[in-house]
Design a protein around this motif. Structure first.
Motif: not given
Length: 370
Positions: A34, A37, A39-41
């Motif tokens: 995470e 932001d 979000q996972d990326h």
């Protein structure tokens, strides 16, 4: 002559730590976490990884200082022998070449396979040969040009294989692989500039190698730390700004991802520690054995990285890769004079001046390779 136990230890250390360095960097690229932001990326932070590499090089300076202190009364340790009468800033340009080259390589690594990354690093022979002729007035022999030709052929085989053989469901597109491979080659041009600069301006100063690597780490770490602030605001070109801000480097996002996934921290620490031990082992191998031995061990490292990459399923096996790798090894051995020449010369009677000239030519042909 048989290797001593210490030499065997150095050889194993060089192969293992060198492999860990590339594999841990690629492992971090493949990990998700995470980010800023929410979000996972994927952990796509090549400049932050380059910073960790320089931190590892800085550890070499610490090791040098420890060895120097322990042997301050005798000064007879092989790793501290050399002159201390030099201006450290002579190493600044080399560090900047290292900064640019490594950053480009890590961007390329994120876009291609780690085995291809390691194989394409062999292209540095081509650019060192060309730049040595231009800036060091070095004459490249026919044997060395033949080695360069083999290397070019091997690289073409590896590159074409990356393009033609696409695995079903492979997340890497063809354009990504091509771009990544090309970036790694471009990085070798910069790295070749670093090597030629070091040979022209640094080699004659007789600086202990471990100390030189450490100072380059200090300069590279300092310069990149400043640049990361600017990169946080500079927009990245399309397909390269894979972070929430779409900038050259989002270091805040990188640290947040490291904090949210301990495995990324393990991979980063693997890069830092392995680069320090790899530099120590590589320098020691050169001093204890030879630069040619170091080259052979580096080829073993490439093969080991490839096998691990296949084992963890980061890529699939494609037989043309094996052919390309074999040709690359052949070219490297040919360039470094490990393949004997089978040409015969018909013995003729020479006068004293002609004999002297022949001996001089043979001496030039047998000189230490670039």
């Amino acid at each position: 002559m048989a290797w001593t136990n210490y030499q065997k230890f150095l050889a194993v250390m060089m192969v293992i730590t060198g492999s860990i360095n590339s594999l841990s960097t690629k492992w971090a690229d493949n990990l998700k976490s995470e980010g800023s932001d929410g979000q996972d990326h994927n952990f796509d932070h090549p400049f932050l990884q380059t910073l960790s590499m320089f931190l590892g090089e800085m550890l070499c300076l610490l090791v040098f200082k420890i060895i120097f202190f322990m042997n301050r009364h005798t000064g007879e340790h092989a790793l501290i022998n050399g002159s201390q009468n030099f201006n450290p800033f002579i190493l600044m340009p080399a560090a900047m070449f290292d900064l640019v080259g490594t950053s480009i390589m890590y961007i390329g690594l994120n876009m291609t396979y780690v085995s291809s990354f390691q194989m394409f690093r062999g292209s540095i022979i081509i650019f060192v040969a060309v730049l040595s002729m231009a800036f060091l007035d070095r004459w490249i022999t026919k044997q060395e040009w033949l080695g360069v030709g083999y290397v070019v052929t091997g690289l073409l085989v590896v590159g074409v294989t990356d393009v033609l053989f696409q695995d079903p469901g492979d997340s890497k597109g063809r354009n990504s692989l091509i771009t990544g491979d090309l970036l790694i080659i471009i990085a070798q041009v910069v790295s070749a500039c670093q090597m030629v600069y070091e040979e022209k301006y640094v080699a004659g100063l007789n600086i202990p190698s471990l100390q030189a690597v450490g100072w380059e780490g200090v300069f590279g770490f300092s310069a990149l730390s400043v640049l990361l602030v600017a990169f946080y605001w500079i927009p990245a070109p399309p397909h390269f700004g894979n972070n929430p801000r779409g900038t050259m480097e989002d270091v805040v996002d990188g640290f947040i991802q490291i904090g949210n996934n301990p495995l990324i921290l393990v991979a980063i620490l693997g890069t830092i520690i392995s680069i320090a031990f790899f530099n120590f082992a590589g320098i020691s191998v050169t001093k204890e054995m030879s630069a040619t031995t170091r080259m052979i061990l580096d080829s073993v490292r490439t093969f080991f990285i490839w096998m691990v990459s296949l084992a963890v399923r980061w890529q699939s096996f494609h037989w043309p890769h094996l052919i390309g790798f074999a040709i690359l090894i052949l070219g490297t051995c040919q360039y470094n004079g490990l393949i004997p020449s089978f040409s015969r010369r018909t013995p003729v009677a020479l006068d004293e001046s002609e004999e002297t000239e022949v001996l001089r030519e043979e001496s030039n042909d047998d000189r230490t390779p670039t």
